[in-house]
Motif scaffolding. Structure first.
Motif, PDB file in Angstrom:
ATOM      1  N   SER A  71       8.212   1.439   8.756  1.00 42.29           N
ATOM      2  CA  SER A  71       7.327   0.478   9.122  1.00 42.29           C
ATOM      3  C   SER A  71       6.089   0.292   8.233  1.00 42.29           C
ATOM      4  O   SER A  71       5.835   1.398   7.439  1.00 42.29           O
ATOM      5  CB  SER A  71       6.922   0.510  10.591  1.00 42.29           C
ATOM      6  N   ARG A  72       5.390  -0.600   8.336  1.00 48.00           N
ATOM      7  CA  ARG A  72       4.030  -0.756   7.574  1.00 48.00           C
ATOM      8  C   ARG A  72       3.101   0.526   7.916  1.00 48.00           C
ATOM      9  O   ARG A  72       2.763   0.939   7.233  1.00 48.00           O
ATOM     10  CB  ARG A  72       3.360  -1.956   7.942  1.00 48.00           C
ATOM     11  N   ASP A  73       2.979   0.522   9.143  1.00 49.72           N
ATOM     12  CA  ASP A  73       2.279   1.745   9.889  1.00 49.72           C
ATOM     13  C   ASP A  73       2.546   3.020   9.179  1.00 49.72           C
ATOM     14  O   ASP A  73       1.783   3.810   8.766  1.00 49.72           O
ATOM     15  CB  ASP A  73       2.214   1.766  11.082  1.00 49.72           C
ATOM     16  N   VAL A 116       1.128  -0.943  -0.754  1.00 49.19           N
ATOM     17  CA  VAL A 116       1.818  -1.089   0.354  1.00 49.19           C
ATOM     18  C   VAL A 116       3.241  -2.037   0.481  1.00 49.19           C
ATOM     19  O   VAL A 116       4.188  -1.798   0.782  1.00 49.19           O
ATOM     20  CB  VAL A 116       0.810  -1.471   1.505  1.00 49.19           C
ATOM     21  N   ARG A 117       2.740  -3.155  -0.131  1.00 49.03           N
ATOM     22  CA  ARG A 117       3.937  -4.200  -0.432  1.00 49.03           C
ATOM     23  C   ARG A 117       4.730  -3.792  -1.420  1.00 49.03           C
ATOM     24  O   ARG A 117       5.922  -4.123  -1.318  1.00 49.03           O
ATOM     25  CB  ARG A 117       3.224  -5.372  -1.059  1.00 49.03           C
ATOM     26  N   GLN A 132       7.041  -1.432   0.443  1.00 52.64           N
ATOM     27  CA  GLN A 132       7.998  -2.151   1.441  1.00 52.64           C
ATOM     28  C   GLN A 132       8.999  -2.852   0.603  1.00 52.64           C
ATOM     29  O   GLN A 132      10.282  -2.959   0.976  1.00 52.64           O
ATOM     30  CB  GLN A 132       7.364  -3.173   2.290  1.00 52.64           C
ATOM     31  N   GLU A 187      -5.619  -7.827   6.584  1.00 56.85           N
ATOM     32  CA  GLU A 187      -4.744  -8.898   5.501  1.00 56.85           C
ATOM     33  C   GLU A 187      -6.074  -9.861   4.911  1.00 56.85           C
ATOM     34  O   GLU A 187      -6.942 -10.303   5.700  1.00 56.85           O
ATOM     35  CB  GLU A 187      -4.033  -9.763   6.478  1.00 56.85           C
TER      36      GLU A 187
END
Lengths: 163, 337
Positions: free
Chosen positions: A123-125, A145-146, A149, B270
Motif C-alpha cells: 500500500s502507499r503507507d 513513492v509514485r 507504486q 498531496e
C-alpha cells in the motif's frame, strides 16, 4: 587487532578481501571493490544512501562491520544490472522523475527492492514506511513513492521479480 | 484540547537572476565528425535538469534532434564563463547563451550544407530529424551527418558557435532608487490547509495547492519536479529544520540527521500545482526561472494557516511544537489577564 581476510559474495561474485580492524561493509564495497553506487552520506546511519542488501535484508552498510558480512550474500545497486539493462524498478524511477541530484537514488532503489521482494503489492503507507530510513533533499518524495507504486504494478502485471 | 484546522496563503513575486554589476554566462558549441553537437558550459546542473533544458534549447535552435546534443557542464577551469547556478538564473542566462551559440553554429552548418546542395544558405531549412533541405524541395536534401563529414574531411571547416549572454550592470539612480535589478519576474500563490493538535503542538500539512507563472516552460516535468520538491522543502523550513534550535543561542547545534529534523515521505501531503505560461520577452523561448521561488510560498502559507487555526500571531520559523504551545500559553494568559 590485525588485518583479516574475509570472504563474501557480492553481486553474485565470490570475493576475498583483506580488511582493517573495524572496517565497515561500506569501506569494503566502495574502496576495495569500487562499487561506488554505495554512497557515503552521513556515515551515521541517518540518511540511507549507503543501503545494500545483506542476505536479502536491507542494511546500512556504513553501520555494518565488514567482519559481520563474512560468508554473506551482498547485493548493491550494481548487482541489479547483471545484464547491463535497466530493471523495471529503475525504469519506474526514470519515468517518474524520481531523481534530481541522484545522491539518494541508489539507496532508495535498494530500499524499494527490499520492500518489493518481501511485499510485492505494498500500500502507499507501506511504501512510505519502507522508504522511511532514506532521505531525499530534492524531490519531495512524491515522485519516488509514485515510482515504487508503478514498479509494483508493473511487476504484478508481468509476474516478474523486482530485479 | 483538540485538533483544529486552518487555511493560509502566500503570494510570491520572484526575480529571475540579478544584475550583480554585470552577470554573464557564455557557451561554446561545436559539431563532432559524427554530426553530434557538443554544448560546453561551466554552468552547474544541481539535479534540477539544466543539462536536459540546455540540450532542448540547443536542439530547437540548431534544428537538429535532441538526441544529437551532448551537454558538457561544470568544469569552471576550462569551460566558458558562468557566474553560477543560483538566483534561479541558469535556464535564463545559460539558455540565452546557448541560443546565441546555436544560432552561430547553425549558420556555419547551413553554409557547408549550401555548398553540398549548391544552394544559398538562406534557402535552406532543417527538418529537426537530422536533415537539411532546400525550402519547399524536400528531395534536395543532405543529412547533418553528411554535412559533418564534408566539413571535417572535405572543406576543412569547423561548425561551431559562440554565445555570450550578459545581464548588464544597472546602477541605482541616487535620486529615485530606480534600477533594473533582474531580467524578468515569476509569480506564484500557494494555499495550505493544516491541522494543529493543541495538546501536543504537532502540525500536519493536509493539503497544498499552488499556481505558478514561470514564463514558457522549457520542460514541464522538470518544472513540476521543482515545485513538488520545493513544497517539501517549504514544509521542512516551516515546521522542522533549524541549525539553531535554541536561537539566539547557537548551541547545542544539531550535528546529525537524528537531531536535524526534516520531513519524510509520510509528512508530504498531496501537492497540486497549476502552471500558467506567460513567455518572458528576455527569456530563451520565453523561459523564466522557477528554482528558488518554489520554497518561498509554502513557508509563510503554512505559518499563516497555523495562525489562522489557533488565532495567534507566530512570526518565526520553524514553528515547532514548543513554539505553538508557548503561543497558546500566551494567548490563554492574555485571555485570563
Amino acid at each position: 587487532m590485525e588485518d583479516k581476510l574475509i570472504r563474501l559474495t557480492v553481486n553474485g561474485r565470490d570475493e576475498a578481501v583483506i580488511i582493517q580492524p573495524l572496517a565497515t561493509l561500506q569501506d569494503v564495497l566502495r574502496d576495495t571493490l569500487e562499487l561506488t553506487a554505495v554512497k557515503s552520506g552521513c556515515g551515521q546511519g541517518g540518511c540511507g544512501s549507503c543501503s545494500v542488501l545483506v542476505d536479502g535484508e536491507l542494511r546500512l552498510s556504513c553501520l555494518t562491520l565488514a567482519e559481520r558480512a563474512e560468508g554473506a550474500e551482498v547485493t548493491t545497486l550494481e548487482g541489479l544490472n547483471a545484464t547491463n539493462a535497466i530493471v523495471p524498478l529503475q525504469q519506474a524511477f526514470v519515468e517518474n522523475y524520481a531523481a534530481q541530484c541522484g545522491y539518494c537514488t541508489a539507496g532508495m532503489v535498494m530500499a524499494a527492492k527490499a520492500l518489493l521482494d518481501r511485499n510485492p503489492a505494498p500500500s502507499r503507507d507501506e511504501i512510505v514506511e519502507g522508504l522511511s530510513g532514506n532521505l531525499c533533499r530534492c524531490t519531495g518524495f512524491a515522485p519516488i513513492v509514485r515510482a515504487v507504486q508503478q514498479a509494483a504494478q508493473a511487476l504484478s502485471d508481468t509476474g516478474e521479480e523486482a530485479s | 484540547m483538540a485538533k483544529v484546522r486552518g487555511t493560509g496563503f502566500a503570494a510570491v513575486n520572484y526575480p529571475t537572476g540579478m544584475h550583480l554589476g554585470g552577470d554573464p554566462t557564455q557557451s561554446l558549441i561545436h559539431m563532432t565528425p559524427a554530426g553530434d553537437f557538443v554544448v560546453t558550459m561551466a554552468s552547474v546542473d544541481l539535479g534540477q535538469g539544466l543539462r536536459t533544458v540546455l540540450a532542448q534549447i540547443a536542439a530547437e535552435t540548431l534544428g537538429v534532434p535532441y538526441e544529437s546534443i551532448v551537454v558538457e557542464t561544470a568544469d569552471t577551469d576550462t569551460g566558458p564563463h558562468c557566474t553560477g547556478t543560483f538566483a534561479s538564473r541558469t535556464t535564463h542566462r545559460a539558455g540565452n547563451a546557448v541560443v546565441m551559440a546555436a544560432q552561430e553554429a547553425r549558420k556555419a552548418m547551413l553554409e557547408v550544407a549550401g555548398e553540398l546542395l549548391e544552394a544559398s544558405p538562406e534557402d535552406l531549412e532543417t527538418d529537426g530529424d537530422g536533415n537539411i533541405h532546400i525550402k519547399g524541395v524536400a528531395e534536395r536534401s543532405v543529412s547533418v551527418g553528411e554535412v559533418a563529414g564534408a566539413a571535417h574531411f572535405g572543406y576543412g571547416k569547423t561548425i561551431a558557435g559562440r554565445g555570450a549572454y550578459l545581464k548588464p550592470p544597472s546602477p541605482m539612480d541616487p535620486e529615485t532608487g530606480e534600477c533594473d535589478p533582474d531580467s524578468t519576474q515569476a509569480h506564484a500563490c500557494t494555499i495550505v490547509e493544516v491541522e494543529v493538535d493543541t495538546e501536543t503542538g504537532m502540525v500536519e500539512v493536509l493539503d497544498m495547492k499552488s499556481v505558478y507563472e514561470v514564463g514558457q516552460q522549457v520542460n514541464p516535468d522538470l518544472v513540476k519536479g521543482q515545485i513538488v520538491g520545493g513544497s517539501w522543502m517549504g514544509i521542512g523550513h516551516a515546521l522542522y529544520e533549524t541549525t539553531a534550535p535554541g536561537y539566539p543561542a547557537i548551541d547545542p547545534a544539531p550535528v546529525d540527521f537524528q537531531n536535524y529534523l526534516q520531513p519524510g515521505a509520510s509528512e508530504m501531503p498531496e501537492v497540486t500545482c497549476e502552471v500558467l505560461e506567460y513567455p518572458a520577452e528576455s527569456g530563451p523561448y520565453g523561459g523564466k526561472g522557477v528554482g528558488e521561488m518554489v520554497t518561498n510560498g509554502p513557508i509563510p502559507a503554512i505559518v499563516n494557516a497555523i495562525n489562522n487555526a489557533l488565532d495567534v500571531r507566530i512570526t518565526q520559523i520553524p514553528v515547532t511544537p514548543e513554539v505553538i504551545l508557548r503561543a497558546l500559553d500566551e494567548k490563554r494568559a492574555q485571555a485570563g489577564g
